[in-house]
Write an enzyme that holds these catalytic residues in place. Structure first.
Site, PDB file in Angstrom:
ATOM      1  N   GLU A  74      -4.695   8.625   9.929  1.00 34.01           N
ATOM      2  CA  GLU A  74      -3.290   8.514  10.355  1.00 34.01           C
ATOM      3  C   GLU A  74      -3.090   9.135  11.738  1.00 34.01           C
ATOM      4  O   GLU A  74      -2.256   8.698  12.517  1.00 34.01           O
ATOM      5  CB  GLU A  74      -2.362   9.217   9.347  1.00 34.01           C
ATOM      6  CG  GLU A  74      -2.423   8.670   7.936  1.00 34.01           C
ATOM      7  CD  GLU A  74      -1.552   7.445   7.719  1.00 34.01           C
ATOM      8  OE1 GLU A  74      -0.692   7.181   8.563  1.00 34.01           O
ATOM      9  OE2 GLU A  74      -1.754   6.756   6.699  1.00 34.01           O
ATOM     10  N   ASP A 108       0.863  -1.185   0.000  1.00 38.85           N
ATOM     11  CA  ASP A 108       0.000   0.000   0.000  1.00 38.85           C
ATOM     12  C   ASP A 108       0.897   1.231   0.000  1.00 38.85           C
ATOM     13  O   ASP A 108       2.107   1.135   0.264  1.00 38.85           O
ATOM     14  CB  ASP A 108      -0.895  -0.013   1.246  1.00 38.85           C
ATOM     15  CG  ASP A 108      -1.801   1.207   1.321  1.00 38.85           C
ATOM     16  OD1 ASP A 108      -2.314   1.631   0.259  1.00 38.85           O
ATOM     17  OD2 ASP A 108      -1.997   1.766   2.412  1.00 38.85           O
ATOM     18  N   SER A 109       0.289   2.355  -0.240  1.00 37.98           N
ATOM     19  CA  SER A 109       1.030   3.614  -0.168  1.00 37.98           C
ATOM     20  C   SER A 109       1.510   3.884   1.259  1.00 37.98           C
ATOM     21  O   SER A 109       2.461   4.616   1.469  1.00 37.98           O
ATOM     22  CB  SER A 109       0.140   4.763  -0.626  1.00 37.98           C
ATOM     23  OG  SER A 109      -1.067   4.758   0.110  1.00 37.98           O
ATOM     24  N   CYS A 163      -3.760  -0.919  -2.109  1.00 38.73           N
ATOM     25  CA  CYS A 163      -4.065   0.500  -2.282  1.00 38.73           C
ATOM     26  C   CYS A 163      -5.083   0.676  -3.417  1.00 38.73           C
ATOM     27  O   CYS A 163      -4.863   0.204  -4.542  1.00 38.73           O
ATOM     28  CB  CYS A 163      -2.761   1.229  -2.625  1.00 38.73           C
ATOM     29  SG  CYS A 163      -2.973   2.981  -2.927  1.00 38.73           S
ATOM     30  N   ASN A 164      -6.168   1.352  -3.110  1.00 38.88           N
ATOM     31  CA  ASN A 164      -7.200   1.575  -4.127  1.00 38.88           C
ATOM     32  C   ASN A 164      -6.674   2.437  -5.270  1.00 38.88           C
ATOM     33  O   ASN A 164      -6.981   2.194  -6.432  1.00 38.88           O
ATOM     34  CB  ASN A 164      -8.409   2.279  -3.499  1.00 38.88           C
ATOM     35  CG  ASN A 164      -9.217   1.348  -2.633  1.00 38.88           C
ATOM     36  OD1 ASN A 164     -10.266   0.868  -3.031  1.00 38.88           O
ATOM     37  ND2 ASN A 164      -8.739   1.070  -1.430  1.00 38.88           N
ATOM     38  N   THR A 165      -5.878   3.445  -4.925  1.00 38.43           N
ATOM     39  CA  THR A 165      -5.362   4.349  -5.961  1.00 38.43           C
ATOM     40  C   THR A 165      -4.459   3.576  -6.926  1.00 38.43           C
ATOM     41  O   THR A 165      -4.568   3.722  -8.147  1.00 38.43           O
ATOM     42  CB  THR A 165      -4.600   5.523  -5.297  1.00 38.43           C
ATOM     43  OG1 THR A 165      -5.430   6.091  -4.280  1.00 38.43           O
ATOM     44  CG2 THR A 165      -4.241   6.582  -6.306  1.00 38.43           C
ATOM     45  N   CYS A 189     -11.191   3.123  -0.271  1.00 33.78           N
ATOM     46  CA  CYS A 189      -9.879   3.610   0.176  1.00 33.78           C
ATOM     47  C   CYS A 189      -9.484   2.800   1.406  1.00 33.78           C
ATOM     48  O   CYS A 189     -10.340   2.496   2.251  1.00 33.78           O
ATOM     49  CB  CYS A 189      -9.958   5.092   0.525  1.00 33.78           C
ATOM     50  SG  CYS A 189      -8.428   5.743   1.227  1.00 33.78           S
ATOM     51  N   THR A 190      -8.195   2.467   1.484  1.00 36.31           N
ATOM     52  CA  THR A 190      -7.702   1.650   2.601  1.00 36.31           C
ATOM     53  C   THR A 190      -8.030   2.233   3.974  1.00 36.31           C
ATOM     54  O   THR A 190      -8.205   1.505   4.943  1.00 36.31           O
ATOM     55  CB  THR A 190      -6.167   1.548   2.513  1.00 36.31           C
ATOM     56  OG1 THR A 190      -5.647   2.859   2.259  1.00 36.31           O
ATOM     57  CG2 THR A 190      -5.732   0.595   1.431  1.00 36.31           C
ATOM     58  N   HIS A 191      -8.068   3.572   4.055  1.00 42.49           N
ATOM     59  CA  HIS A 191      -8.225   4.216   5.362  1.00 42.49           C
ATOM     60  C   HIS A 191      -9.676   4.332   5.814  1.00 42.49           C
ATOM     61  O   HIS A 191      -9.936   4.528   6.995  1.00 42.49           O
ATOM     62  CB  HIS A 191      -7.633   5.620   5.326  1.00 42.49           C
ATOM     63  CG  HIS A 191      -6.137   5.645   5.252  1.00 42.49           C
ATOM     64  ND1 HIS A 191      -5.433   5.035   4.242  1.00 42.49           N
ATOM     65  CD2 HIS A 191      -5.208   6.201   6.075  1.00 42.49           C
ATOM     66  CE1 HIS A 191      -4.144   5.231   4.426  1.00 42.49           C
ATOM     67  NE2 HIS A 191      -3.973   5.925   5.533  1.00 42.49           N
ATOM     68  N   GLY A 224      -2.844   9.293  -3.276  1.00 41.39           N
ATOM     69  CA  GLY A 224      -4.188   9.632  -3.761  1.00 41.39           C
ATOM     70  C   GLY A 224      -4.310  10.931  -4.533  1.00 41.39           C
ATOM     71  O   GLY A 224      -5.226  11.092  -5.332  1.00 41.39           O
TER      72      GLY A 224
HETATM   73  N1  DGL Z   1      -3.953   3.791   0.146  1.00 44.13           N
HETATM   74  C1  DGL Z   1      -4.654   4.871  -0.518  1.00 44.13           C
HETATM   75  C2  DGL Z   1      -5.892   4.298  -1.204  1.00 44.13           C
HETATM   76  O1  DGL Z   1      -6.448   3.290  -0.806  1.00 44.13           O
HETATM   77  C3  DGL Z   1      -5.033   5.948   0.450  1.00 44.13           C
HETATM   78  C4  DGL Z   1      -3.859   6.759   0.961  1.00 44.13           C
HETATM   79  C5  DGL Z   1      -3.161   7.521  -0.138  1.00 44.13           C
HETATM   80  O2  DGL Z   1      -3.707   8.501  -0.664  1.00 44.13           O
HETATM   81  O3  DGL Z   1      -2.082   7.110  -0.489  1.00 44.13           O
HETATM   82  O4  DGL Z   1      -6.327   4.865  -2.178  1.00 44.13           O
END
Ligand code: DGL
Length: 275
Positions: A157, A15-16, A78-80, A189-191, A48
């Site tokens: 975070e 993930d990011s 990571c979704n992005t 989104c992961t968060h 993102g």
């Molecule tokens: N992990 C990113 C996502 O799921 C969210 C955090 C980011 O913007 O890197 O899109």
């Protein structure tokens, strides 16, 4: 006795940042025998708001790190990255099984009741329309809307997942959904799973909230089975966590995403060498 064809090489999940640990948690629950190498690119989070080209370049660096561990399959948590870089990664890794979170998340939304789906995600994910494309490919009669909610990432975070600041952010992003509620809200989104409760409380109770973590774990399970790559059921899987930058308090944040208790030890190591 070892079953025929068991493969104890680790699965690589990246993930990011640390948000992808929500996917690790789901994978550990669904596949307790699998070993996991996790990478969070904490030095360069967030992805993102970045251009597709930058997200693709970062994603390839992440994948190269995981490949050094001889991983048998890769999960882009990571979704992005899943929205913008999956084809680029596939080109790089050839036949190594790969999944992102978009397809599993889209399928989870399709299996829920209702045809009006609101996707919440980063700007990159929402602008790519990746969820929309997947869902409408299956059934063009769905009504889709996408809402970018970038402030949820820094709040998660910081460990701020409820209270007045979160209420203000919910009001900022989700007011239109409160006025005209969809059937399903897809947390893209992961968060965002950390805000599930706050979002549920804010929206009418008729709205179903879905995230892609559990369906991604199920997707991975299927992929490993089809490729005869399942780990031995005799072993308890381990997880090793890496990040590209380490700052104090990381273990606390990691525990939050893993939903681990304060006494659980979560060791995150520096990913090195990294480009
Ligand atoms: N992990 C990113 C996502 O799921 C969210 C955090 C980011 O913007 O890197 O899109």
């Amino acid at each position: 006795m070892k079953p025929y064809n068991c493969d104890n090489r680790p699965v690589g999940i990246f993930d990011s940042g640390l948000g992808g640990l929500t996917v690790v948690r789901a994978v550990q629950k669904a596949l307790p025998h699998e070993n996991i190498i996790y990478l969070g690119d904490t030095a360069r989070v967030p992805y993102g708001n970045r251009s597709p080209e930058t997200v693709r370049a970062f994603a390839l660096d992440d994948v190269e790190f995981l490949r050094k561990w001889n991983v048998k399959a890769i999960v882009a948590a990571c979704n992005t990255v899943s929205a913008l870089a999956l084809d680029t990664i596939r080109e790089r890794i050839g036949g190594c099984p790969l999944t992102g979170v978009i397809l599993p998340g889209a399928h989870a939304a399709i299996s829920a009741k209702g045809k009006r789906i609101a996707v919440l995600g980063t700007r990159g994910t929402i602008d790519s329309k990746a969820y929309e494309i997947e869902i409408l490919r299956e059934n063009p009669s769905y009504f889709m809307q996408g809402i970018a909610c970038p402030l949820f990432v820094p709040l998660a975070e910081e460990g701020i997942t409820n209270g007045s600041i979160v209420q203000g952010v919910l009001e900022l992003y989700l007011k239109p959904l409160k006025q005209t509620p969809p059937d399903i809200v897809l947390l893209g989104c992961t968060h965002y799973p950390l805000f599930r409760e706050a979002i549920a409380d804010y929206l009418p109770s008729t709205v179903t909230i879905i995230d892609s973590a559990h369906s991604t774990a199920a997707y991975l399970a299927q992929m490993l089975k089809e490729n005869q790559m399942e780990a031995s059921p005799e072993q308890a899987g381990f997880a090793q966590y890496y990040a590209t930058d380490l700052t104090p308090g990381f273990d606390r944040i990691a525990r939050r995403f893993l939903n681990a208790s304060n006494t659980d030890s979560v060791t995150i190591r520096l990913a090195s060498p990294f480009p």
